[in-house]
Design an enzyme around this catalytic site. Structure first.
Site, PDB file in Angstrom:
ATOM      1  CG  LEU A   1      -1.868  -1.101   1.459  1.00  0.00           C
ATOM      2  CD1 LEU A   1      -2.799  -0.760   2.614  1.00  0.00           C
ATOM      3  CD2 LEU A   1      -2.669  -1.382   0.206  1.00  0.00           C
TER       4      LEU A   1
ATOM      5  N   GLY B   1       1.290  -5.750   0.939  1.00  0.00           N
ATOM      6  CA  GLY B   1       0.423  -5.783  -0.242  1.00  0.00           C
ATOM      7  C   GLY B   1       1.115  -6.366  -1.464  1.00  0.00           C
TER       8      GLY B   1
ATOM      9  CG  ASN C   1       5.875  -5.450   6.126  1.00  0.00           C
ATOM     10  OD1 ASN C   1       4.910  -5.609   5.402  1.00  0.00           O
ATOM     11  ND2 ASN C   1       6.648  -4.379   6.053  1.00  0.00           N
ATOM     12  CD  GLU C   2       0.351  -7.106   5.924  1.00  0.00           C
ATOM     13  OE1 GLU C   2       1.080  -7.973   6.443  1.00  0.00           O
ATOM     14  OE2 GLU C   2       0.027  -7.139   4.723  1.00  0.00           O
TER      15      GLU C   2
HETATM   16  C1  LIG Z   1      -4.348  -7.508  -5.838  1.00  0.00           C
HETATM   17  C2  LIG Z   1      -4.215  -6.944  -4.562  1.00  0.00           C
HETATM   18  C3  LIG Z   1      -3.155  -5.952  -4.500  1.00  0.00           C
HETATM   19  C4  LIG Z   1      -2.711  -5.413  -3.449  1.00  0.00           C
HETATM   20  C5  LIG Z   1      -3.151  -5.654  -2.126  1.00  0.00           C
HETATM   21  C6  LIG Z   1      -2.589  -4.701  -1.187  1.00  0.00           C
HETATM   22  C7  LIG Z   1      -2.846  -4.641   0.103  1.00  0.00           C
HETATM   23  C8  LIG Z   1      -3.876  -5.255   0.917  1.00  0.00           C
HETATM   24  C9  LIG Z   1      -3.483  -6.150   1.956  1.00  0.00           C
HETATM   25  C10 LIG Z   1      -2.857  -5.989   3.113  1.00  0.00           C
HETATM   26  C11 LIG Z   1      -2.543  -4.795   3.815  1.00  0.00           C
HETATM   27  C12 LIG Z   1      -1.320  -4.245   3.287  1.00  0.00           C
HETATM   28  C13 LIG Z   1      -0.658  -3.307   3.914  1.00  0.00           C
HETATM   29  C14 LIG Z   1       0.509  -2.675   3.290  1.00  0.00           C
HETATM   30  O1  LIG Z   1       0.912  -2.954   2.192  1.00  0.00           O
HETATM   31  S1  LIG Z   1       1.246  -1.447   4.203  1.00  0.00           S
HETATM   32  C15 LIG Z   1       2.703  -1.005   3.304  1.00  0.00           C
HETATM   33  C16 LIG Z   1       3.776  -1.956   3.635  1.00  0.00           C
HETATM   34  N1  LIG Z   1       4.955  -1.631   2.920  1.00  0.00           N
HETATM   35  C17 LIG Z   1       6.125  -1.464   3.521  1.00  0.00           C
HETATM   36  O2  LIG Z   1       6.270  -1.526   4.718  1.00  0.00           O
HETATM   37  C18 LIG Z   1       7.268  -1.183   2.599  1.00  0.00           C
HETATM   38  C19 LIG Z   1       8.038  -0.010   3.042  1.00  0.00           C
HETATM   39  N2  LIG Z   1       9.140   0.172   2.121  1.00  0.00           N
HETATM   40  C20 LIG Z   1      10.260  -0.570   2.167  1.00  0.00           C
HETATM   41  O3  LIG Z   1      10.445  -1.457   2.976  1.00  0.00           O
HETATM   42  C21 LIG Z   1      11.313  -0.235   1.166  1.00  0.00           C
HETATM   43  O4  LIG Z   1      11.040   1.025   0.628  1.00  0.00           O
HETATM   44  C22 LIG Z   1      11.443  -1.240   0.020  1.00  0.00           C
HETATM   45  C23 LIG Z   1      11.998  -2.559   0.577  1.00  0.00           C
HETATM   46  C24 LIG Z   1      10.101  -1.500  -0.672  1.00  0.00           C
HETATM   47  C25 LIG Z   1      12.424  -0.678  -1.040  1.00  0.00           C
HETATM   48  O5  LIG Z   1      13.646  -0.341  -0.402  1.00  0.00           O
HETATM   49  P1  LIG Z   1      14.736   0.542  -1.160  1.00  0.00           P
HETATM   50  O6  LIG Z   1      15.885   0.660  -0.232  1.00  0.00           O
HETATM   51  O7  LIG Z   1      14.972  -0.005  -2.504  1.00  0.00           O
HETATM   52  O8  LIG Z   1      14.023   1.952  -1.359  1.00  0.00           O
HETATM   53  P2  LIG Z   1      13.693   3.082  -0.282  1.00  0.00           P
HETATM   54  O9  LIG Z   1      14.783   4.094  -0.304  1.00  0.00           O
HETATM   55  O10 LIG Z   1      13.291   2.501   1.013  1.00  0.00           O
HETATM   56  O11 LIG Z   1      12.370   3.704  -0.928  1.00  0.00           O
HETATM   57  C26 LIG Z   1      12.441   4.358  -2.186  1.00  0.00           C
HETATM   58  C27 LIG Z   1      11.329   5.370  -2.228  1.00  0.00           C
HETATM   59  O12 LIG Z   1      10.060   4.697  -2.157  1.00  0.00           O
HETATM   60  C28 LIG Z   1       9.272   5.253  -1.116  1.00  0.00           C
HETATM   61  N3  LIG Z   1       8.428   4.190  -0.551  1.00  0.00           N
HETATM   62  C29 LIG Z   1       8.816   2.998  -0.086  1.00  0.00           C
HETATM   63  N4  LIG Z   1       7.763   2.278   0.322  1.00  0.00           N
HETATM   64  C30 LIG Z   1       6.659   3.044   0.084  1.00  0.00           C
HETATM   65  C31 LIG Z   1       5.254   2.842   0.282  1.00  0.00           C
HETATM   66  N5  LIG Z   1       4.769   1.695   0.794  1.00  0.00           N
HETATM   67  N6  LIG Z   1       4.445   3.841  -0.048  1.00  0.00           N
HETATM   68  C32 LIG Z   1       4.897   4.987  -0.575  1.00  0.00           C
HETATM   69  N7  LIG Z   1       6.220   5.249  -0.798  1.00  0.00           N
HETATM   70  C33 LIG Z   1       7.078   4.279  -0.473  1.00  0.00           C
HETATM   71  C34 LIG Z   1      10.313   5.751  -0.120  1.00  0.00           C
HETATM   72  O13 LIG Z   1       9.745   6.707   0.733  1.00  0.00           O
HETATM   73  C35 LIG Z   1      11.352   6.329  -1.053  1.00  0.00           C
HETATM   74  O14 LIG Z   1      10.857   7.569  -1.513  1.00  0.00           O
HETATM   75  P3  LIG Z   1      11.849   8.716  -2.010  1.00  0.00           P
HETATM   76  O15 LIG Z   1      12.827   8.905  -0.925  1.00  0.00           O
HETATM   77  O16 LIG Z   1      10.949   9.876  -2.230  1.00  0.00           O
HETATM   78  O17 LIG Z   1      12.500   8.225  -3.258  1.00  0.00           O
END
Ligand SMILES: CC/C=C\C/C=C\C/C=C\C/C=C/C(=O)SCCNC(=O)CCNC(=O)[C@H](O)C(C)(C)COP(=O)(O)OP(=O)(O)OC[C@H]1O[C@@H](n2cnc3c(N)ncnc32)[C@H](O)[C@@H]1OP(=O)(O)O
Length: 341
Positions: free
Chosen positions: A86, A131, A154-155
């Protein structure tokens, strides 16, 4: 071969997919010579699910379904991330009406993907938390590329509880004990670990290999009567879809209440401000010491990287209600969060 015959019928698609592959598009669709649609997700920076992205995904799934394409492979155009789940921006300080529309769209996309009549496979070519993991799990087959990437639910680490339909899906894929352990502890799996518990089906050397392995899975159906395959899939997956259809409103309300809980919001703000671009204390709306404190933690994390325990810092902000705001340039104020690397 069955798929080849189908491809002949849909050869024209290659020229018709352009409308979904314009420069602005976040999803690039290509139909290959075997008539398999490859959806490359390309929403920068990390394919996180915003409302617009979900709507585009929904349209792309309609496109595949309506054109009677036999199979689809989901993958990412980015080299390190399959999907970050998400979009945190949809979760942080959400507007009630928008959030509910967002969640309803998500439910719709999930039902379309999980209940697709065409064959679905995921070539997981990078990080796949929450997600991102759900999207892959909703497909019939998963191939993940080897490397330092992880996949998992990891929710809880974000203060969120995964929706019931996601939990059911995982419980039906890996064993109940592994599912409970993984969900409650926010365990992220390496490709090898994921394979061991059958969260994924195969490991590949790289993206091309992952796509080739997905295609090998799809090819198995050349020998199977399409109606037998589809009806069997629907019998297996139909009840879960029906269950969600009957509880959509409750599911949305439950998630909304969870998302607006102060503890979830603190985690969301930490995630948002962890970005070097957006880490800007001047953006604060109104003076909330806890908010300033968490933003500063995120700022220090960006400055000090692995030396700084950002999450611990944010937890301390919550515990002491923002009474001890860290200053990244003041050693005394940040020393409790410096680790001994
Ligand atoms: C068909 C059904 C489809 C989908 C179903 C979906 C969901 C429904 C079900 C369950 C609930 C779900 C809940 C969630 O998904 S909550 C979100 C959980 N996500 C995370 O915790 C991920 C957080 N991010 C990370 O761990 C890392 O960013 C990642 C491992 C993905 C990448 O690491 P990397 O070192 O390569 O990059 P970063 O420098 O960390 O990030 C780059 C850039 O991206 C922005 N970012 C990262 N994650 C998110 C996000 N989830 N939303 C928005 N933006 C995100 C981060 O801020 C950086 O931004 P910038 O500095 O501006 O470049």
């Amino acid at each position: 071969m069955l798929l080849r015959r189908v491809y002949k019928q849909h050869r024209w698609l290659a020229s018709h997919v352009k409308f979904l592959s314009t420069q602005k598009s976040s999803i690039d669709i290509k139909v290959d010579n075997d008539g398999i649609a490859i959806l490359n997700l390309q929403r920068p920076p990390v394919n996180s699910f915003s409302m617009d992205f979900l709507k585009e995904l929904s349209k792309s799934l309609d496109f595949v379904e309506n054109n009677k394409i036999t199979a689809m492979i989901l993958t990412s155009a980015f080299p390190r991330v399959f999907s970050a789940g998400l979009d945190i921006n949809e979760v942080y300080k959400p507007d009630a009406v928008r959030f509910k529309e967002f969640w309803t769209t998500l439910q719709e996309v999930w039902m379309k993907l999980f209940g697709a009549r065409f064959i679905t496979a995921a070539a997981i070519n990078g990080q796949s938390p929450a997600g991102g993991c759900l999207m892959a799990m909703s497909c019939e087959y998963r191939v993940m590329i080897k490397g330092t990437f992880t996949i998992g639910m990891n929710e809880t680490s974000l203060g969120l509880i995964a929706p019931t339909w996601f939990m059911e899906l995982v419980k039906n894929t890996i064993n109940v004990r592994d599912a409970e352990y993984a969900f409650t502890t926010s365990r992220m799996f390496t490709p090898e670990e994921a394979l061991k518990v059958r969260l994924i089906d195969e490991i590949a050397a790289d993206k091309d290999d992952a796509i080739a392995k997905c295609k090998r899975f799809i090819k198995k159906f050349d020998e199977i009567t399409p109606s037998a395959r589809i009806n069997t899939k629907m019998k297996l997956r139909g009840p879960a879809i029906k269950k969600l259809q009957n509880t959509r409103q409750e599911d949305t309300e439950e998630i909304y209440q969870l998302v607006i809980h102060p503890d979830t919001q603190k985690v969301a703000i930490f995630q948002l401000y962890s970005s070097p671009v957006s880490a800007n204390p001047a953006i604060i709306t109104g003076y909330d010491p806890m908010e300033v404190c968490i933003e500063n933690c995120a700022q220090c994390k960006k400055m000090l990287g692995a030396w700084f325990e950002g999450q611990l810092c944010a937890e301390s902000c919550i515990k002491y209600r923002g009474k001890m705001i860290p200053d990244c340039e003041n050693y005394a104020s940040i020393s409790p969060f410096l680790n001994k690397l």
